[in-house]
Design a protein around this motif. Structure first.
Motif, PDB file in Angstrom:
ATOM      1  N   GLY A 177     -10.153  -2.315  13.691  1.00  0.00           N
ATOM      2  CA  GLY A 177     -10.068  -1.239  12.713  1.00  0.00           C
ATOM      3  C   GLY A 177      -9.795  -1.759  11.327  1.00  0.00           C
ATOM      4  N   VAL A 178     -10.488  -1.230  10.351  1.00  0.00           N
ATOM      5  CA  VAL A 178     -10.281  -1.611   8.959  1.00  0.00           C
ATOM      6  C   VAL A 178     -10.145  -0.349   8.143  1.00  0.00           C
ATOM      7  CG1 VAL A 178     -11.215  -2.788   6.959  1.00  0.00           C
ATOM      8  CG2 VAL A 178     -11.652  -3.706   9.242  1.00  0.00           C
ATOM      9  N   ASN A 179      -8.984  -0.093   7.610  1.00  0.00           N
ATOM     10  CA  ASN A 179      -8.781   1.083   6.773  1.00  0.00           C
ATOM     11  C   ASN A 179      -9.057   0.715   5.324  1.00  0.00           C
ATOM     12  OD1 ASN A 179      -8.034   2.599   8.949  1.00  0.00           O
ATOM     13  ND2 ASN A 179      -5.837   2.206   8.691  1.00  0.00           N
ATOM     14  N   ARG A 180     -10.159   1.198   4.803  1.00  0.00           N
ATOM     15  CA  ARG A 180     -10.509   0.914   3.415  1.00  0.00           C
ATOM     16  C   ARG A 180     -10.103   2.101   2.545  1.00  0.00           C
ATOM     17  NH1 ARG A 180     -14.040  -2.503   1.009  1.00  0.00           N
ATOM     18  NH2 ARG A 180     -14.926  -3.148   2.990  1.00  0.00           N
ATOM     19  N   THR A 181      -9.551   1.828   1.378  1.00  0.00           N
ATOM     20  CA  THR A 181      -9.175   2.889   0.475  1.00  0.00           C
ATOM     21  C   THR A 181      -9.638   2.561  -0.935  1.00  0.00           C
ATOM     22  OG1 THR A 181      -7.345   4.134  -0.472  1.00  0.00           O
ATOM     23  CG2 THR A 181      -6.884   1.857   0.132  1.00  0.00           C
ATOM     24  N   ASP A 182     -10.092   3.567  -1.649  1.00  0.00           N
ATOM     25  CA  ASP A 182     -10.506   3.385  -3.040  1.00  0.00           C
ATOM     26  C   ASP A 182      -9.405   3.828  -3.993  1.00  0.00           C
ATOM     27  OD1 ASP A 182     -12.981   2.399  -2.323  1.00  0.00           O
ATOM     28  OD2 ASP A 182     -13.897   4.384  -2.237  1.00  0.00           O
ATOM     29  N   ARG A 183      -8.217   4.092  -3.476  1.00  0.00           N
ATOM     30  CA  ARG A 183      -7.121   4.531  -4.329  1.00  0.00           C
ATOM     31  C   ARG A 183      -6.701   3.402  -5.266  1.00  0.00           C
ATOM     32  NH1 ARG A 183      -1.449   4.716  -3.418  1.00  0.00           N
ATOM     33  NH2 ARG A 183      -1.766   3.957  -1.289  1.00  0.00           N
ATOM     34  N   ARG A 184      -6.627   3.708  -6.545  1.00  0.00           N
ATOM     35  CA  ARG A 184      -6.225   2.717  -7.527  1.00  0.00           C
ATOM     36  C   ARG A 184      -4.704   2.569  -7.545  1.00  0.00           C
ATOM     37  NH1 ARG A 184      -9.828   1.567 -11.772  1.00  0.00           N
ATOM     38  NH2 ARG A 184      -8.069   1.377 -13.193  1.00  0.00           N
ATOM     39  N   PRO A 185      -4.200   1.374  -7.834  1.00  0.00           N
ATOM     40  CA  PRO A 185      -2.746   1.210  -7.936  1.00  0.00           C
ATOM     41  C   PRO A 185      -2.183   2.010  -9.098  1.00  0.00           C
ATOM     42  CG  PRO A 185      -3.894  -0.764  -8.679  1.00  0.00           C
ATOM     43  CD  PRO A 185      -4.927   0.117  -8.051  1.00  0.00           C
ATOM     44  N   ARG A 186      -0.955   2.495  -8.932  1.00  0.00           N
ATOM     45  CA  ARG A 186      -0.298   3.230 -10.001  1.00  0.00           C
ATOM     46  C   ARG A 186       0.089   2.274 -11.134  1.00  0.00           C
ATOM     47  NH1 ARG A 186       2.282   4.544  -5.459  1.00  0.00           N
ATOM     48  NH2 ARG A 186       4.129   3.382  -6.132  1.00  0.00           N
ATOM     49  N   PRO A 187       0.167   2.752 -12.353  1.00  0.00           N
ATOM     50  CA  PRO A 187       0.620   1.884 -13.453  1.00  0.00           C
ATOM     51  C   PRO A 187       2.040   1.384 -13.185  1.00  0.00           C
ATOM     52  CG  PRO A 187      -0.393   3.893 -14.314  1.00  0.00           C
ATOM     53  CD  PRO A 187      -0.228   4.098 -12.835  1.00  0.00           C
ATOM     54  N   PRO A 188       2.318   0.135 -13.482  1.00  0.00           N
ATOM     55  CA  PRO A 188       3.661  -0.425 -13.249  1.00  0.00           C
ATOM     56  C   PRO A 188       4.625  -0.018 -14.361  1.00  0.00           C
ATOM     57  CG  PRO A 188       2.233  -2.097 -14.173  1.00  0.00           C
ATOM     58  CD  PRO A 188       1.376  -0.879 -13.973  1.00  0.00           C
ATOM     59  N   TRP A 189       5.056   1.242 -14.323  1.00  0.00           N
ATOM     60  CA  TRP A 189       5.848   1.771 -15.427  1.00  0.00           C
ATOM     61  C   TRP A 189       7.160   1.015 -15.628  1.00  0.00           C
ATOM     62  CZ3 TRP A 189       3.049   4.109 -18.635  1.00  0.00           C
ATOM     63  CH2 TRP A 189       2.021   4.979 -18.236  1.00  0.00           C
ATOM     64  N   ALA A 190       7.819   0.642 -14.523  1.00  0.00           N
ATOM     65  CA  ALA A 190       9.086  -0.086 -14.672  1.00  0.00           C
ATOM     66  C   ALA A 190       8.863  -1.402 -15.401  1.00  0.00           C
ATOM     67  CB  ALA A 190       9.706  -0.336 -13.296  1.00  0.00           C
ATOM     68  N   GLY A 191       7.817  -2.125 -15.015  1.00  0.00           N
ATOM     69  CA  GLY A 191       7.513  -3.382 -15.685  1.00  0.00           C
ATOM     70  C   GLY A 191       7.129  -3.189 -17.137  1.00  0.00           C
ATOM     71  N   ILE A 192       6.402  -2.116 -17.424  1.00  0.00           N
ATOM     72  CA  ILE A 192       6.004  -1.834 -18.807  1.00  0.00           C
ATOM     73  C   ILE A 192       7.238  -1.580 -19.670  1.00  0.00           C
ATOM     74  CG2 ILE A 192       4.846  -0.140 -20.278  1.00  0.00           C
ATOM     75  CD1 ILE A 192       2.761   0.166 -18.034  1.00  0.00           C
ATOM     76  N   VAL A 193       8.182  -0.803 -19.146  1.00  0.00           N
ATOM     77  CA  VAL A 193       9.402  -0.497 -19.905  1.00  0.00           C
ATOM     78  C   VAL A 193      10.215  -1.762 -20.156  1.00  0.00           C
ATOM     79  CG1 VAL A 193      11.623   0.699 -19.805  1.00  0.00           C
ATOM     80  CG2 VAL A 193       9.531   1.900 -19.140  1.00  0.00           C
ATOM     81  N   VAL A 194      10.376  -2.592 -19.117  1.00  0.00           N
ATOM     82  CA  VAL A 194      11.153  -3.824 -19.271  1.00  0.00           C
ATOM     83  C   VAL A 194      10.465  -4.770 -20.252  1.00  0.00           C
ATOM     84  CG1 VAL A 194      12.003  -5.884 -18.080  1.00  0.00           C
ATOM     85  CG2 VAL A 194      12.234  -3.647 -17.006  1.00  0.00           C
TER      86      VAL A 194
END
Length: 247
Positions: A16-33
């Protein structure tokens, strides 16, 4: 943002291979730091500006090599510019990865949540490390007493601990199947958790050794041991793959 998913697919051998086209969320914590680190870097440079020499020597001359000097503005801007450059490269790499994702087996790439965690960790740990380096460098250049070697050795150890903790939580976007690739990715992920634990231990040892040994020796030795951890992880994953094949 709407998140799209495609139905699971099945490989040729039934894994079984579960493929997803969902994009990663923006790394808001890293952006703030990262943004906060850049602001603090600018503040440190502003406070120390008048005490910095007009020309900063970044490498002393010796009998075999010439010295290197840069204008004060270049020395002040070097590490903030490095952080911005790394951020730009990561943005481009993420965009390229999203475009190539449909053509790559999902078991070979990190899942969207793992990618977000990775980016958050990178842009939390790295800016703080660069902030310490930036502050220590400017304090030293301005003539103030600062234990640069020991502080940077300890900071490098903390950096290793952070990335080791992250490595334990990385997971692929697809579920490993019964084929050869599936067995390998499953074995690699299990071995990867061991590698993360080893990196955390190595980082802690580096941070402590910095105050007991010459700091450069502790940092360089820890960096060299990273290669040992990688090779050991590769061997463990290969052995687990063979064991899974036999069972």
């Amino acid at each position: 943002m709407t998140q799209l998913r495609t139905p699971p697919t099945v490989d040729a051998e039934g894994g079984g291979v579960n493929r997803t086209d969902r994009r990663p969320r923006p790394p808001w914590a890293g952006i703030v730091v990262s943004a906060a680190s850049l602001i603090v870097m600018a503040g440190v440079a502003w406070v120390l500006w008048d005490s910095l020499p007009a020309v900063v020597v970044t490498r002393e001359s010796s009998g075999q090599r010439a010295g290197v000097s840069v204008p004060r503005a270049a020395a002040v801007a070097a590490l903030p510019a490095t952080l911005l450059l790394i951020a730009a490269i990561m943005v481009l790499a993420t965009e390229l990865g999203d475009r190539l994702r449909p053509y790559v087996d999902p078991r070979l790439v990190a899942g969207p949540d793992a990618q977000t965690r990775s980016m958050n960790a990178l842009f939390t740990l790295l800016p703080l490390f660069l902030l310490v380096l930036h502050t220590g460098f400017l304090l030293t250049v301005s003539g103030r007493e600062f234990p640069m070697d020991r502080v940077m050795g300890a900071a490098f150890g903390v950096l290793l601990m952070g990335f080791g903790a992250l490595l334990q939580k990385l997971s692929p976007a697809g579920v490993a199947g019964a084929d050869t690739l599936g067995r390998w990715t499953s074995a690699w992920q299990r071995s990867q958790r061991w590698a993360g634990t080893a990196m955390v231990a190595l980082g802690a040892a580096c941070a402590v050794a910095t105050f007991l040994l010459p700091p450069v020796l502790a940092a360089v030795g820890s960096a060299a041991l990273l290669a040992v951890i990688f090779v050991a992880t590769l061997v463990r994953a290969s052995r687990k793959t063979l064991d899974d094949q036999e069972t």
